[in-house]
Design a protein around this motif. Structure first.
Motif: not given
Length: 354
Positions: A249, A261, A264-265, A267-269, A271-272, A275
């Motif tokens: 992170e 962009e 952002s991608e 960060k999503k990866e 976070q996934r 999780d």
């Protein structure tokens, strides 16, 4: 059962290696690839309801950071973190926990809180403060809490444990020493297990000198623990996985040369993945908790059966003893009766002669 070593669940194997520091007489020996310990100190407060964990945490950080009040219900419902700057420039992080290893908490809730605690202590745990009330009797349940933690995290966690007794305003150091010297065997074994690392805390005092003095005493013990462990905080596979997730992170946060962009991608990866990782770790914790609890319950059952058998044998021995005493009394009474009859016969015979 211990968590097997290997790559973190849900993450690829880390590229970075962490070396060790070994201290020797007259100097230090280092691996070629080692990492300096963090200047921050992280301690975790553990203990059952009403022992004074939160009040001790407030005394350590020097402010009302944790909710602390006398209650028959748990005041701390989730892990909380507070920090304070020390005089030497270091940062002291204190994590207050609910009763993680009490029978009243479910494995699911305990698992989530343990993962949350580990996430707060992402760089490792320097000391585990086992908090007990000096005014309450130290029970086998208290002793089993330490055994549960040892079973869950492994033997090495004991090297980071410090026993903290609260209510120092009611129990002075001399009285505490006397209590420990005359304590039940299981408490004395607990003190020996923690290498006599015992601290007394007065959370009621308003005396600034005493407040600073007891904090200094605690930090001396924490630093001693840190030194004895080569400057390395306690860590295991679960903590290592969480630390790796935080590092990823941070990499995204510090990313340079990427478009918004792309970031952002990323960060999503992250976070996934995070999780998924936390879900895997939580499941691992719950499974390990269940195994640990089952094992300890089996041990307690075996101890209880052994005590019942010992009590049965003792009762039989008492019955045999009572029966033998009864027979002995009967023989004694018979002997006294025969002696009395003989005395009477002798007296009558004497009268006849006269």
């Amino acid at each position: 059962m211990r968590v097997p070593h290997g790559p973190c669940p849900g993450l690829p194997s880390p590229d970075k290696k962490y070396g060790t520091i070994q201290f020797a007489m007259g100097g230090s020996e280092y691996d070629d690839d080692w990492e300096l310990p963090s200047a921050d100190i992280t301690v975790v407060l553990c203990g059952k309801l009403g022992c004074g964990k939160s009040a001790t945490g407030n005394s350590i950080v020097g402010r009302e950071a944790f909710v602390s009040e006398y209650s028959h219900a748990s005041v701390t419902s989730t892990c909380q973190l507070a920090s304070t700057a020390l005089k030497d420039g270091r940062t002291l992080n204190v994590i207050d926990t609910p009763g993680l290893f009490e029978m009243t908490i479910t494995s699911e809730d305990a698992g989530k809180e343990i993962v949350k605690c580990m996430s707060m202590a992402k760089d490792g745990i320097h000391a585990v403060l086992m908090v007990f009330s000096a005014t309450s009797r130290f029970t086998r349940e208290d002793s089993s809490t330490i055994e549960t933690i040892k079973e869950f995290f492994g033997e090495k966690i004991v090297d980071h444990m410090i026993l903290v007794f609260t209510y120092g305003d009611l129990v002075g150091e001399n009285k505490l020493k006397s209590m420990l010297n005359n304590a039940p065997e299981y408490l004395q074994k607990t003190v020996e297990l923690c290498k006599n690392r015992v601290v007394l805390f007065d959370n009621m005092t308003k005396d600034r000198w005493l407040q600073e003095k007891q904090l200094e005493n605690l930090l001396d013990v924490v630093d001693s623990v840190n030194t004895n462990n080569g400057g390395k905080p306690f860590s295991d596979q679960m903590l290592a996985c969480i630390k790796e997730a935080h590092a990823r992170e941070q990499e995204v946060h510090d990313a340079i040369g990427y478009t918004e962009e792309q970031i952002s991608e990323l960060k999503k990866e992250i976070q996934r993945t995070r999780d998924e990782q936390l879900a895997n770790i939580t499941n691992m914790v719950e499974e390990k908790l269940n195994i640990t609890v089952d094992k300890l319950q089996q041990q307690l059952m075996e101890e209880q059966n052994a005590r019942l058998e010992a009590e049965r044998l003792a009762a039989e021995a008492r019955l045999r003893s009572d029966e033998e005493i009864r027979k002995l009394k009967k023989r004694l009474e018979k002997a006294q009766q025969e002696n009395e009859e003989f005395r009477k016969m002798a007296s009558q015979h004497k009268c006849s002669i006269l």
